[in-house]
Design a protein around this motif. Structure first.
Motif, PDB file in Angstrom:
ATOM      1  N   TYR A  49       0.927  -1.180  -0.002  1.00 39.39           N
ATOM      2  CA  TYR A  49      -0.064   0.300   0.158  1.00 39.39           C
ATOM      3  C   TYR A  49       1.041   1.255  -0.041  1.00 39.39           C
ATOM      4  N   TRP A  50       1.907   1.005   0.894  1.00 42.05           N
ATOM      5  CA  TRP A  50       2.835   2.479   0.968  1.00 42.05           C
ATOM      6  C   TRP A  50       3.262   2.862  -0.294  1.00 42.05           C
ATOM      7  N   HIS A  51       4.117   2.199  -1.000  1.00 43.64           N
ATOM      8  CA  HIS A  51       4.844   2.753  -2.175  1.00 43.64           C
ATOM      9  C   HIS A  51       3.729   2.989  -3.151  1.00 43.64           C
ATOM     10  N   PHE A 101      -0.093  -3.674   4.303  1.00 47.80           N
ATOM     11  CA  PHE A 101      -0.269  -2.071   4.717  1.00 47.80           C
ATOM     12  C   PHE A 101       0.400  -2.071   6.004  1.00 47.80           C
ATOM     13  N   HIS A 102       0.738  -0.662   6.306  1.00 43.80           N
ATOM     14  CA  HIS A 102       0.985  -0.046   7.507  1.00 43.80           C
ATOM     15  C   HIS A 102      -0.185   0.426   8.003  1.00 43.80           C
ATOM     16  N   ASP A 103      -0.412   0.405   9.283  1.00 43.78           N
ATOM     17  CA  ASP A 103      -1.360   1.209   9.996  1.00 43.78           C
ATOM     18  C   ASP A 103      -1.828   2.663   9.529  1.00 43.78           C
ATOM     19  N   PHE A 188       7.431  -7.262  11.539  1.00 39.82           N
ATOM     20  CA  PHE A 188       8.082  -6.241  12.164  1.00 39.82           C
ATOM     21  C   PHE A 188       9.451  -5.761  11.509  1.00 39.82           C
ATOM     22  N   TRP A 189       9.164  -4.580  10.847  1.00 46.08           N
ATOM     23  CA  TRP A 189      10.641  -4.111  10.339  1.00 46.08           C
ATOM     24  C   TRP A 189      10.911  -2.834  11.444  1.00 46.08           C
ATOM     25  N   GLY A 190      12.489  -2.866  11.439  1.00 50.06           N
ATOM     26  CA  GLY A 190      12.972  -1.957  12.626  1.00 50.06           C
ATOM     27  C   GLY A 190      12.752  -0.632  12.494  1.00 50.06           C
ATOM     28  N   ILE A 232      10.386 -10.753  11.096  1.00 47.78           N
ATOM     29  CA  ILE A 232      11.106  -9.935  11.361  1.00 47.78           C
ATOM     30  C   ILE A 232      11.831  -9.519   9.981  1.00 47.78           C
ATOM     31  N   GLU A 233      11.739  -8.457   9.473  1.00 46.64           N
ATOM     32  CA  GLU A 233      12.479  -7.964   8.256  1.00 46.64           C
ATOM     33  C   GLU A 233      13.734  -7.338   8.568  1.00 46.64           C
ATOM     34  N   PRO A 234      14.829  -8.070   8.165  1.00 47.16           N
ATOM     35  CA  PRO A 234      16.304  -7.208   8.312  1.00 47.16           C
ATOM     36  C   PRO A 234      16.481  -6.307   7.535  1.00 47.16           C
ATOM     37  N   LYS A 235      17.192  -5.193   7.906  1.00 51.27           N
ATOM     38  CA  LYS A 235      17.687  -4.229   6.846  1.00 51.27           C
ATOM     39  C   LYS A 235      18.972  -3.316   7.843  1.00 51.27           C
ATOM     40  N   PRO A 236      20.131  -3.320   7.113  1.00 52.33           N
ATOM     41  CA  PRO A 236      21.207  -2.966   7.855  1.00 52.33           C
ATOM     42  C   PRO A 236      21.343  -1.349   7.949  1.00 52.33           C
ATOM     43  N   ILE A 268      12.398 -11.534   4.071  1.00 54.47           N
ATOM     44  CA  ILE A 268      13.586 -11.220   3.647  1.00 54.47           C
ATOM     45  C   ILE A 268      13.380 -10.264   2.317  1.00 54.47           C
ATOM     46  N   GLU A 269      13.902  -9.280   2.523  1.00 57.50           N
ATOM     47  CA  GLU A 269      13.993  -7.942   1.191  1.00 57.50           C
ATOM     48  C   GLU A 269      15.197  -8.078   0.438  1.00 57.50           C
ATOM     49  N   ALA A 270      14.998  -8.057  -0.919  1.00 57.98           N
ATOM     50  CA  ALA A 270      16.109  -8.230  -1.797  1.00 57.98           C
ATOM     51  C   ALA A 270      17.099  -6.955  -1.613  1.00 57.98           C
ATOM     52  N   ASN A 271      16.305  -5.736  -1.478  1.00 58.96           N
ATOM     53  CA  ASN A 271      17.345  -4.426  -1.546  1.00 58.96           C
ATOM     54  C   ASN A 271      17.931  -4.309   0.039  1.00 58.96           C
ATOM     55  N   HIS A 272      17.369  -4.883   0.981  1.00 59.23           N
ATOM     56  CA  HIS A 272      18.062  -4.968   2.299  1.00 59.23           C
ATOM     57  C   HIS A 272      19.305  -5.719   2.382  1.00 59.23           C
ATOM     58  N   ALA A 273      18.970  -6.813   1.779  1.00 61.52           N
ATOM     59  CA  ALA A 273      19.994  -7.795   1.790  1.00 61.52           C
ATOM     60  C   ALA A 273      21.216  -7.169   0.866  1.00 61.52           C
ATOM     61  N   VAL A 296       8.874 -12.676   1.620  1.00 55.83           N
ATOM     62  CA  VAL A 296       9.815 -11.951   0.859  1.00 55.83           C
ATOM     63  C   VAL A 296       9.182 -10.655   0.560  1.00 55.83           C
ATOM     64  N   ASP A 297       9.985  -9.652   0.590  1.00 50.56           N
ATOM     65  CA  ASP A 297       9.720  -8.439   0.129  1.00 50.56           C
ATOM     66  C   ASP A 297      10.539  -8.262  -1.134  1.00 50.56           C
ATOM     67  N   ALA A 298       9.793  -8.350  -2.295  1.00 57.41           N
ATOM     68  CA  ALA A 298      10.332  -8.274  -3.739  1.00 57.41           C
ATOM     69  C   ALA A 298      10.391  -6.957  -4.162  1.00 57.41           C
ATOM     70  N   TRP A 307      22.002   3.107  -1.545  1.00 54.55           N
ATOM     71  CA  TRP A 307      20.725   3.227  -0.762  1.00 54.55           C
ATOM     72  C   TRP A 307      19.540   2.178  -1.168  1.00 54.55           C
ATOM     73  N   ASP A 308      18.520   2.445  -0.224  1.00 48.81           N
ATOM     74  CA  ASP A 308      17.471   1.523  -0.727  1.00 48.81           C
ATOM     75  C   ASP A 308      16.437   2.042  -1.952  1.00 48.81           C
ATOM     76  N   THR A 309      16.838   1.798  -3.157  1.00 50.93           N
ATOM     77  CA  THR A 309      16.070   2.407  -4.139  1.00 50.93           C
ATOM     78  C   THR A 309      14.752   1.711  -4.322  1.00 50.93           C
ATOM     79  N   PHE A 339       5.392  -7.134  -3.277  1.00 53.96           N
ATOM     80  CA  PHE A 339       6.225  -5.866  -3.934  1.00 53.96           C
ATOM     81  C   PHE A 339       6.526  -4.624  -3.318  1.00 53.96           C
ATOM     82  N   ASP A 340       7.318  -4.965  -2.318  1.00 54.63           N
ATOM     83  CA  ASP A 340       7.865  -3.666  -1.735  1.00 54.63           C
ATOM     84  C   ASP A 340       8.804  -2.934  -2.388  1.00 54.63           C
ATOM     85  N   ALA A 341       8.209  -2.149  -3.341  1.00 57.56           N
ATOM     86  CA  ALA A 341       8.772  -1.710  -4.543  1.00 57.56           C
ATOM     87  C   ALA A 341       8.043  -0.447  -4.970  1.00 57.56           C
TER      88      ALA A 341
END
Ligand code: XUL
Ligand code: CO
Length: 441
Positions: A49-51, A101-103, A188-190, A232-236, A268-273, A296-298, A307-309, A339-341
């Motif tokens: 929803y967000w993007h 979606f996020h709230d 839960f994304w940080g 849990i969604e990793p991102k560095p 797991i999100e591609a661009n975060h990895a 997966v967040d594709a 950066w996270d394009t 599709f977190d894109a």
């Protein structure tokens, strides 16, 4: 009922690889069976929803560019309602069966938490009706714990416990509404759980706070009998310089330390990895190897940008390797490909949203066909069996079963001399993999 995407009159159809219609699928054929499941069942594609509906194209150098006919109202609730109409129209026309979606994507914040929750309840009623009408389900819900200024120093990792309390209240409500909509998971994304400088940060304390927060969420999940899967969604990095959920491996250690292994899987999100200095399939392989790959967040990054394009995934090889690991772990259960894109700032027309999703769904369909063939041919399995064969013979087995001490291994080496080496055959493997990618139809 207004139509917000008149460029696409009817649902997008599969027309096959020979079609020249950019508003048709060339490879994604939802009902086609591969390895015993339809493509639709394999992917469980979700639109975020967000993007897709809230992204404006604004960047630090310029204002919004997106043309979004549904975003005309200056009244926040009317705007939220029109956006929800548009979202379900878009998803129905695209033929995707899940959303995320996020709230705060779907309902505006009010003057205080009571008012904010009221706005959310209003929008959840509409969402429930729309889900029923369209047959579209919620893959996962989540809470936005990063946009509001109160979270500038983190949510659960904030130096101020009152912010922790606010975040807890927000997640409590987000879990309740996710359950109400029949959500199959909760992510839960940080957000801002990290630091901008270590000079003002008590790293150990903040990790304990995050551990406590997630344990409280587990308690509440039980209390309300929410059966969805926690991710849990990793991102560095980004938005903070260092995010605590750095990558799949560090999240794995975190879950173990705080007794959360039974309750969480990875999203797991591609661009975060790739931001963490890994490949997309590295984090999938790590999570899969440890039984914690859930969803997966594709998307994809740009190799030249740090950066996270969040670009739409279009790379056949990346999609093939991703699908290989997803099938290897037994396929998605509660998870899916979300599709977190976001479309690029210059792709501002509503129709660009269709091109983006269609292109990516086709890329994953090609990936699935390649992955299925790789699995059928036991491509990697044969290679690995040959490469690691020694571990299935006497010496390897004896080492792993604990029969050999350092002293025994010294005696073995004295007796047998220099070990025989073997070529790693990287180029041969790459050459053969390219053949799979070019011969698939
Ligand atoms: C941020 C990100 C989030 C999560 C959900 O990079 O990926 O959108 O997926 O909060
Ligand atoms: Co994401």
């Amino acid at each position: 009922m207004p139509e917000f995407f008149p460029e696409v009159k009817k649902p997008i159809k599969y027309e096959g690889p020979k079609s020249k219609n950019p508003l048709a699928f060339k490879h994604y054929n939802p009902k086609q069976k591969i390895l015993g499941k339809t493509m639709e069942q394999h992917f469980r594609f979700a639109v975020c929803y967000w993007h897709t509906f809230k992204g404006t194209g604004a960047d630090p150098f310029g204002s919004a560019t997106m043309v979004r006919p549904y975003a005309a109202s200056s009244d926040p609730l009317a705007l939220a309602e029109a956006t929800m109409e548009a979202a379900f129209e878009f998803m129905s026309k695209l033929g995707v069966k899940f959303w995320t979606f996020h709230d705060r994507d779907i309902a505006p914040e009010g003057e205080n938490l009571t008012e904010t929750n009221k706005n959310l309840d209003h929008m959840i009623k509409i969402a429930a009706k729309k889900q029923k009408e369209t047959g579209i389900s919620l893959l996962w819900g989540t809470a936005n714990l990063f946009s509001h200024p109160r979270y500038m120093a983190g949510a659960s990792t904030n130096p101020n416990p009152a912010v922790f309390a606010h975040a807890a209240a927000q997640v409590k409500k987000a879990m309740e509404v996710t359950k109400e909509l029949g959500g199959e998971g909760y992510t839960f994304w940080g957000g801002r759980e990290g630091y901008d400088t270590l000079l003002n940060t008590d790293l150990a304390r903040e990790a304990d706070q995050l551990g406590k927060f997630l344990n409280l969420a587990v308690d509440y999940k039980k209390a309300i009998r929410f059966k969805g899967q926690f991710y849990i969604e990793p991102k560095p990095k980004e938005p903070t310089k260092h995010q605590y959920d750095f990558d799949a491996q560090s999240c794995h250690a975190f879950l173990q330390k705080y007794g959360l292994m039974d309750h969480f899987k990875m999203n797991i999100e591609a661009n975060h990895a790739t931001l963490a200095g890994h490949s997309f399939h590295h984090d999938l392989a790590y999570a899969s190897a440890n039984g914690i790959l859930g969803s997966v967040d594709a998307n994809r990054g740009d190799r030249l940008l740090g950066w996270d394009t969040d670009q739409f995934p279009m790379d056949f090889q990346e999609c093939a390797l991703a699908m290989y690991y997803i099938i290897k772990m037994g396929g998605f259960k509660t998870g899916g490909l979300n599709f977190d894109a976001k479309v690029r700032r210059q792709s501002y027309e509503p129709v660009d949203l269709f091109y983006a999703h269609i292109g990516s769904m086709d890329a994953f369909a090609v990936g699935l066909k390649v992955a299925a063939k790789l699995l059928k041919d036991k491509f990697f399995e044969k290679l690995l069996k040959q490469r690691y064969g020694g571990w299935d013979k006497a010496l390897g087995k004896d080492i792993l079963s604990g029969k050999m001490s350092f002293k025994d291994l010294e005696a073995y080496t004295m007796k047998n001399g220099e070990p025989k080496t073997q070529s790693g055959r990287q180029e041969l493997t790459e050459l053969l993999l390219n053949e799979y990618l070019t011969t698939i139809s």
